[in-house]
Design a protein around this motif. Structure first.
Motif, short mmCIF file in Angstrom:
data_model
loop_
_atom_site.label_atom_id
_atom_site.label_comp_id
_atom_site.label_asym_id
_atom_site.label_seq_id
_atom_site.Cartn_x
_atom_site.Cartn_y
_atom_site.Cartn_z
N UNK A 99 14.11 100.40 26.65
CA UNK A 99 13.38 101.87 25.86
C UNK A 99 12.30 102.07 25.56
N UNK A 100 12.09 101.38 24.58
CA UNK A 100 10.77 100.62 23.80
C UNK A 100 9.73 100.38 24.77
N UNK A 101 10.18 99.52 25.28
CA UNK A 101 9.04 99.20 26.76
C UNK A 101 8.48 100.68 27.72
N UNK A 113 0.38 95.78 25.99
CA UNK A 113 1.22 94.65 25.49
C UNK A 113 2.51 95.42 25.16
N UNK A 114 2.64 96.39 26.23
CA UNK A 114 4.43 96.93 25.73
C UNK A 114 5.52 95.62 26.06
N UNK A 115 5.46 94.78 26.38
CA UNK A 115 7.13 93.91 26.25
C UNK A 115 6.79 92.82 25.18
N UNK A 116 5.50 92.38 25.04
CA UNK A 116 5.66 91.93 22.79
C UNK A 116 6.30 92.63 22.13
N UNK A 158 6.05 87.00 28.18
CA UNK A 158 6.13 88.46 28.47
C UNK A 158 4.97 88.99 28.73
N UNK A 159 3.93 89.19 28.05
CA UNK A 159 3.07 89.39 28.04
C UNK A 159 2.42 89.40 29.44
N UNK A 161 3.27 88.97 32.34
CA UNK A 161 4.51 89.24 32.99
C UNK A 161 3.84 90.95 33.09
N UNK A 162 3.53 91.03 31.80
CA UNK A 162 3.13 93.03 31.67
C UNK A 162 2.29 92.94 32.07
N UNK A 163 1.11 92.65 31.86
CA UNK A 163 -0.33 92.38 32.45
C UNK A 163 -0.41 92.84 34.15
N UNK A 164 0.11 91.16 34.22
CA UNK A 164 0.50 90.99 35.85
C UNK A 164 1.05 92.52 36.46
N UNK A 165 2.11 92.23 36.30
CA UNK A 165 2.76 94.40 36.64
C UNK A 165 1.93 95.24 36.81
N UNK A 166 1.04 95.13 35.53
CA UNK A 166 0.69 96.56 35.54
C UNK A 166 -1.06 96.08 36.39
N UNK A 167 -1.26 94.89 36.89
CA UNK A 167 -2.47 95.38 37.42
C UNK A 167 -2.51 95.02 38.49
N UNK A 168 -0.87 94.42 39.02
CA UNK A 168 -0.61 94.23 40.67
C UNK A 168 0.32 94.57 41.61
N UNK A 169 1.07 95.84 40.70
CA UNK A 169 2.48 96.13 40.58
C UNK A 169 1.93 96.94 41.43
#
Length: 176
Positions: A99-101, A113-116, A158-159, A161-169
């Motif tokens: 929910x926070x993410x 930096x949502x996940x951290x 987590x940081x 993963x957060x960045x890679x997912x936002x950039x590539x998924x």
């Protein structure tokens, strides 16, 4: 009467199922590694938190929430880890983390930096809840400080993963 699912609902179920399977398998694999300084590797690497953030970025909030709520209890039933009190707090934490993410992902530059941030917020909230509902033997302050000091590597992961997912998924979130 024949029951049929529309393709969107069926697709969501299939997506949730495979994401949940990965969310269950990943921590089990991480816990096969020997403990470091007597502490399980999951406390350092935070594998339970990976798939909710991936599901949240790549899919929708409902998929991520289902994964967050079901992965710890199913993992517990399959492996016996973590013990029931820690499983309860971990389930609570994963739902709060998701929910926070979600909220942080909606905020411009903070989304990177949502996940951290969500992990730090989650640990703060869960430690406060432990004051009123002592699911584990550690004091809330000890739980908070130990969790954060052990999880430095996991927070960095987590940081990433957060960045890679936002950039590539591809972002498929379509909130109704």
């Amino acid at each position: 009467m024949q029951l049929s699912l529309n393709s969107n609902y069926s697709s969501t179920l299939k997506t949730t199922a495979w994401v949940l399977l990965v969310a269950i398998a990943l921590p089990i694999l991480v816990h096969l590694a020997p403990p470091f300084n007597g502490i399980p590797m999951g406390a350092y690497l935070l594998p339970m938190f990976y798939m909710p953030i991936v599901a949240l970025i790549a899919y929708r909030l409902p998929v991520a929430l289902i994964v967050a709520a079901l992965a710890p209890p199913i993992n517990f039933l399959l492996s016996g880890n973590p013990h029931w009190g820690l499983m309860g707090i971990l389930t609570f934490e994963l739902v709060i983390f998701t929910l926070l993410s979600y909220v942080f992902l909606l905020q411009g530059i903070i989304k990177w930096i949502a996940a951290p941030l969500a992990y730090l917020g989650t640990k703060t909230i869960s430690s406060a809840v432990l004051i009123f509902i002592p699911l584990i033997e550690a004091s809330p302050v000890q739980f908070f400080s130990t969790s954060l000091s052990n999880a430095v590597v996991g927070i960095v992961i987590l940081f990433v993963i957060n960045v890679l997912c936002l950039k590539y998924l591809p972002n498929q979130r379509k909130e109704a």
